[in-house]
Every structure is written in C-alpha cells, then in structure tokens.
Design a protein around this motif. Structure first.
Motif, PDB file in Angstrom:
ATOM      1  N   GLN A 203      36.400 -23.784  13.009  1.00 50.74           N
ATOM      2  CA  GLN A 203      36.862 -22.587  12.331  1.00 50.74           C
ATOM      3  C   GLN A 203      36.256 -21.322  12.913  1.00 50.74           C
ATOM      4  O   GLN A 203      36.905 -20.277  12.941  1.00 50.74           O
ATOM      5  N   SER A 204      35.021 -21.415  13.394  1.00 49.87           N
ATOM      6  CA  SER A 204      34.366 -20.225  13.926  1.00 49.87           C
ATOM      7  C   SER A 204      35.095 -19.661  15.139  1.00 49.87           C
ATOM      8  O   SER A 204      35.157 -18.447  15.324  1.00 49.87           O
ATOM      9  N   VAL A 205      35.669 -20.528  15.945  1.00 53.07           N
ATOM     10  CA  VAL A 205      36.439 -20.055  17.102  1.00 53.07           C
ATOM     11  C   VAL A 205      37.672 -19.285  16.625  1.00 53.07           C
ATOM     12  O   VAL A 205      37.996 -18.215  17.159  1.00 53.07           O
ATOM     13  N   LEU A 206      38.338 -19.800  15.610  1.00 49.90           N
ATOM     14  CA  LEU A 206      39.535 -19.126  15.101  1.00 49.90           C
ATOM     15  C   LEU A 206      39.183 -17.781  14.473  1.00 49.90           C
ATOM     16  O   LEU A 206      39.867 -16.779  14.714  1.00 49.90           O
ATOM     17  N   TRP A 207      38.114 -17.746  13.678  1.00 48.93           N
ATOM     18  CA  TRP A 207      37.679 -16.474  13.093  1.00 48.93           C
ATOM     19  C   TRP A 207      37.312 -15.467  14.180  1.00 48.93           C
ATOM     20  O   TRP A 207      37.663 -14.291  14.089  1.00 48.93           O
ATOM     21  N   HIS A 208      36.619 -15.925  15.222  1.00 48.23           N
ATOM     22  CA  HIS A 208      36.228 -15.036  16.314  1.00 48.23           C
ATOM     23  C   HIS A 208      37.460 -14.432  16.986  1.00 48.23           C
ATOM     24  O   HIS A 208      37.497 -13.228  17.259  1.00 48.23           O
ATOM     25  N   ARG A 209      38.450 -15.264  17.229  1.00 38.34           N
ATOM     26  CA  ARG A 209      39.671 -14.742  17.855  1.00 38.34           C
ATOM     27  C   ARG A 209      40.411 -13.775  16.941  1.00 38.34           C
ATOM     28  O   ARG A 209      40.949 -12.769  17.399  1.00 38.34           O
ATOM     29  N   LEU A 210      40.446 -14.086  15.641  1.00 39.19           N
ATOM     30  CA  LEU A 210      41.136 -13.202  14.707  1.00 39.19           C
ATOM     31  C   LEU A 210      40.452 -11.842  14.603  1.00 39.19           C
ATOM     32  O   LEU A 210      41.100 -10.803  14.675  1.00 39.19           O
TER      33      LEU A 210
ATOM     34  N   ILE B 164      37.537 -10.598  16.421  1.00 37.36           N
ATOM     35  CA  ILE B 164      36.816  -9.971  17.529  1.00 37.36           C
ATOM     36  C   ILE B 164      37.679  -9.811  18.777  1.00 37.36           C
ATOM     37  O   ILE B 164      37.914  -8.699  19.235  1.00 37.36           O
ATOM     38  N   THR B 165      38.117 -10.928  19.353  1.00 37.46           N
ATOM     39  CA  THR B 165      38.750 -10.850  20.672  1.00 37.46           C
ATOM     40  C   THR B 165      40.251 -10.593  20.642  1.00 37.46           C
ATOM     41  O   THR B 165      40.796 -10.053  21.597  1.00 37.46           O
ATOM     42  N   GLY B 166      40.915 -11.044  19.579  1.00 38.44           N
ATOM     43  CA  GLY B 166      42.370 -10.923  19.543  1.00 38.44           C
ATOM     44  C   GLY B 166      43.073 -11.914  20.457  1.00 38.44           C
ATOM     45  O   GLY B 166      44.285 -11.852  20.641  1.00 38.44           O
ATOM     46  N   ASP B 167      42.314 -12.852  21.041  1.00 39.25           N
ATOM     47  CA  ASP B 167      42.929 -13.870  21.899  1.00 39.25           C
ATOM     48  C   ASP B 167      43.881 -14.726  21.074  1.00 39.25           C
ATOM     49  O   ASP B 167      43.724 -14.848  19.852  1.00 39.25           O
ATOM     50  N   PRO B 168      44.854 -15.361  21.741  1.00 45.31           N
ATOM     51  CA  PRO B 168      45.857 -16.139  21.010  1.00 45.31           C
ATOM     52  C   PRO B 168      45.253 -17.285  20.200  1.00 45.31           C
ATOM     53  O   PRO B 168      44.283 -17.924  20.614  1.00 45.31           O
ATOM     54  N   ILE B 169      45.864 -17.501  19.060  1.00 40.24           N
ATOM     55  CA  ILE B 169      45.559 -18.643  18.204  1.00 40.24           C
ATOM     56  C   ILE B 169      46.864 -19.428  18.103  1.00 40.24           C
ATOM     57  O   ILE B 169      47.820 -18.952  17.509  1.00 40.24           O
ATOM     58  N   ASP B 170      46.879 -20.595  18.732  1.00 39.87           N
ATOM     59  CA  ASP B 170      48.100 -21.395  18.715  1.00 39.87           C
ATOM     60  C   ASP B 170      47.762 -22.874  18.580  1.00 39.87           C
ATOM     61  O   ASP B 170      46.588 -23.250  18.529  1.00 39.87           O
ATOM     62  N   ASP B 171      48.789 -23.700  18.508  1.00 39.63           N
ATOM     63  CA  ASP B 171      48.556 -25.119  18.296  1.00 39.63           C
ATOM     64  C   ASP B 171      47.833 -25.762  19.473  1.00 39.63           C
ATOM     65  O   ASP B 171      47.035 -26.676  19.277  1.00 39.63           O
TER      66      ASP B 171
ATOM     67  N   ALA C  54      44.818 -30.823  10.570  1.00 36.62           N
ATOM     68  CA  ALA C  54      45.444 -30.202   9.400  1.00 36.62           C
ATOM     69  C   ALA C  54      44.697 -28.937   8.979  1.00 36.62           C
ATOM     70  O   ALA C  54      45.310 -27.892   8.725  1.00 36.62           O
ATOM     71  N   VAL C  55      43.377 -29.030   8.904  1.00 40.31           N
ATOM     72  CA  VAL C  55      42.570 -27.886   8.480  1.00 40.31           C
ATOM     73  C   VAL C  55      42.727 -26.717   9.457  1.00 40.31           C
ATOM     74  O   VAL C  55      43.010 -25.585   9.059  1.00 40.31           O
ATOM     75  N   LEU C  56      42.548 -26.988  10.733  1.00 41.92           N
ATOM     76  CA  LEU C  56      42.620 -25.901  11.711  1.00 41.92           C
ATOM     77  C   LEU C  56      44.038 -25.361  11.855  1.00 41.92           C
ATOM     78  O   LEU C  56      44.217 -24.162  12.087  1.00 41.92           O
ATOM     79  N   ARG C  57      45.030 -26.199  11.696  1.00 41.59           N
ATOM     80  CA  ARG C  57      46.418 -25.697  11.698  1.00 41.59           C
ATOM     81  C   ARG C  57      46.667 -24.799  10.492  1.00 41.59           C
ATOM     82  O   ARG C  57      47.402 -23.816  10.584  1.00 41.59           O
ATOM     83  N   GLY C  58      46.056 -25.131   9.356  1.00 40.31           N
ATOM     84  CA  GLY C  58      46.165 -24.262   8.187  1.00 40.31           C
ATOM     85  C   GLY C  58      45.552 -22.894   8.440  1.00 40.31           C
ATOM     86  O   GLY C  58      46.150 -21.857   8.139  1.00 40.31           O
ATOM     87  N   TRP C  59      44.342 -22.884   9.009  1.00 38.58           N
ATOM     88  CA  TRP C  59      43.709 -21.606   9.365  1.00 38.58           C
ATOM     89  C   TRP C  59      44.554 -20.860  10.390  1.00 38.58           C
ATOM     90  O   TRP C  59      44.762 -19.648  10.260  1.00 38.58           O
ATOM     91  N   ALA C  60      45.026 -21.562  11.414  1.00 40.24           N
ATOM     92  CA  ALA C  60      45.824 -20.918  12.463  1.00 40.24           C
ATOM     93  C   ALA C  60      47.091 -20.291  11.880  1.00 40.24           C
ATOM     94  O   ALA C  60      47.455 -19.165  12.234  1.00 40.24           O
ATOM     95  N   ALA C  61      47.758 -21.012  10.972  1.00 45.19           N
ATOM     96  CA  ALA C  61      48.968 -20.470  10.353  1.00 45.19           C
ATOM     97  C   ALA C  61      48.645 -19.225   9.529  1.00 45.19           C
ATOM     98  O   ALA C  61      49.390 -18.232   9.559  1.00 45.19           O
ATOM     99  N   LEU C  62      47.534 -19.254   8.812  1.00 46.30           N
ATOM    100  CA  LEU C  62      47.127 -18.099   8.025  1.00 46.30           C
ATOM    101  C   LEU C  62      46.795 -16.921   8.933  1.00 46.30           C
ATOM    102  O   LEU C  62      47.190 -15.785   8.671  1.00 46.30           O
TER     103      LEU C  62
END
Length: 189
Positions: free
Chosen positions: A155-162, A164-171, A82-90
């Motif tokens: 969360q750090s992986v999601l922040w890094h992708r958002l 730094i890398t621009g790699d996909p963030i998906d479910d 739930a938490v990571l899906r919330g971050w991913a959606a944001l």
C-alpha cells in the motif's frame, strides 16, 4: 414530493459533501452548504453530526473503508491482489482527487487526521494483520513475518504514487508488487 429518509437521505447528504469538497475544498463543506445541496435542513444534519468537520470525516472514512476488499480469497496472493486492486481503483477512479484533498485537509484538521488514522489506517492495519494470520495458518506466509512491515509494504507504494510522484497506478503495478515484492517478502523460507 415525499420526504427522503434513511439510505436515500444519507446518500444525498454524502453526495452533497463530496460535490462541495471537489468544488470548494474542505473549507467549503459547511452545514449550510451541505443542507442546500442535499435539499434538506440543517437540523436534519445536526441530528446526525455535531458539525461540518464531523460530517466530512464520516463521509471520507466511509468511502475509504468501503472501497477496500477484505474477504478471504483463499490465498495470500489472491488476498493481496484484491486489496491492492481496491486501493488502485480508489486512487485512480473518480474519487482520487477527493482522497488527495482529504489528505491535504488532514494537515490542517487534527480531528480529521486522528479519524483517518483510527478509522481507515487502524481498520486497515487490523484487516492486514488478519490477512497475514490467515496466510500463516495456510502456510503461504512465514510464521516470523514482520507484520508491521508486511501489512504496509504494498500500500505504501500506491500512496507514494498518489500523493508524491504522480506515477501511474495500474493493474500491472499491482501484480508486480504482489509477485515481486510481497510474496518474496512473506514466503516461507
């Protein structure tokens, strides 16, 4: 036309802040610009916020804290999904550019940086510590888990992708992080 008050006025002001931020960046968020875009007056804004940076900070902090679920799902896995899906959606939704812009603005606004750390990050740390404590009580998180690492790991992986890398963030990424990184890290041995 009747005068807007309460939630209706607040929503109009915050929508104006976000539109101006998206179009002109943080420097464009002035009391004059927000008042005009929200069709209100500067005195109305000044009754609620001392200045434009405070209005911007309050708006951005509200978005971040409202977007991330923090209810108990009954399991560590469910909570983290739930938490990571919330971050991913944001991070992948219409406000992703605003989040990046806010982070960029924070580099030039020590008050925004501090507000983000205290408001969003501080809140998140407390919520994640509570989530881990629930997991320990249930037995699906080991009692000696290093909370300061476990609360930031996914969360750090999601922040890094958002940022730094621009790699996909998906479910699929969220599920992989939970099942292959987080659960093995926190599971009782």
């Amino acid at each position: 036309m009747s005068r807007r008050r309460g939630d209706e006025l607040d929503a109009a002001i915050r929508t104006a802040v976000l539109q101006i931020l998206a179009e002109h960046g943080p420097a464009g968020v002035t009391m004059e610009a927000v008042a005009a875009a929200a069709r209100t007056s500067k005195p109305v804004l000044y009754r609620r916020w001392p200045d434009a940076p405070a209005l911007l900070r309050d708006t951005l902090l509200g978005i971040a804290t409202a977007a991330i679920p923090h209810e108990d799902t009954g399991s560590y896995r469910g909570d983290m999904l739930a938490v990571l899906r919330g971050w991913a959606a944001l991070f992948t939704g219409p406000q992703a550019a605003l989040i990046r812009s806010a982070i960029g603005a924070a580099a030039h606004d020590s008050e925004l940086t501090e507000a983000f750390r205290a408001g969003v990050i501080g809140w998140r740390k407390a919520e994640m510590a509570a989530l881990l404590a629930r997991g320990i009580e249930r037995g699906d998180v080991r009692a000696d888990v290093p909370v300061e690492i476990a609360r930031e790991l996914g969360q750090s992986v999601l922040w890094h992708r958002l940022l730094i890398t621009g790699d996909p963030i998906d479910d699929a990424l969220v599920v992989q992080l939970v099942d292959e990184v987080l659960i093995p890290f926190v599971a009782p041995r």
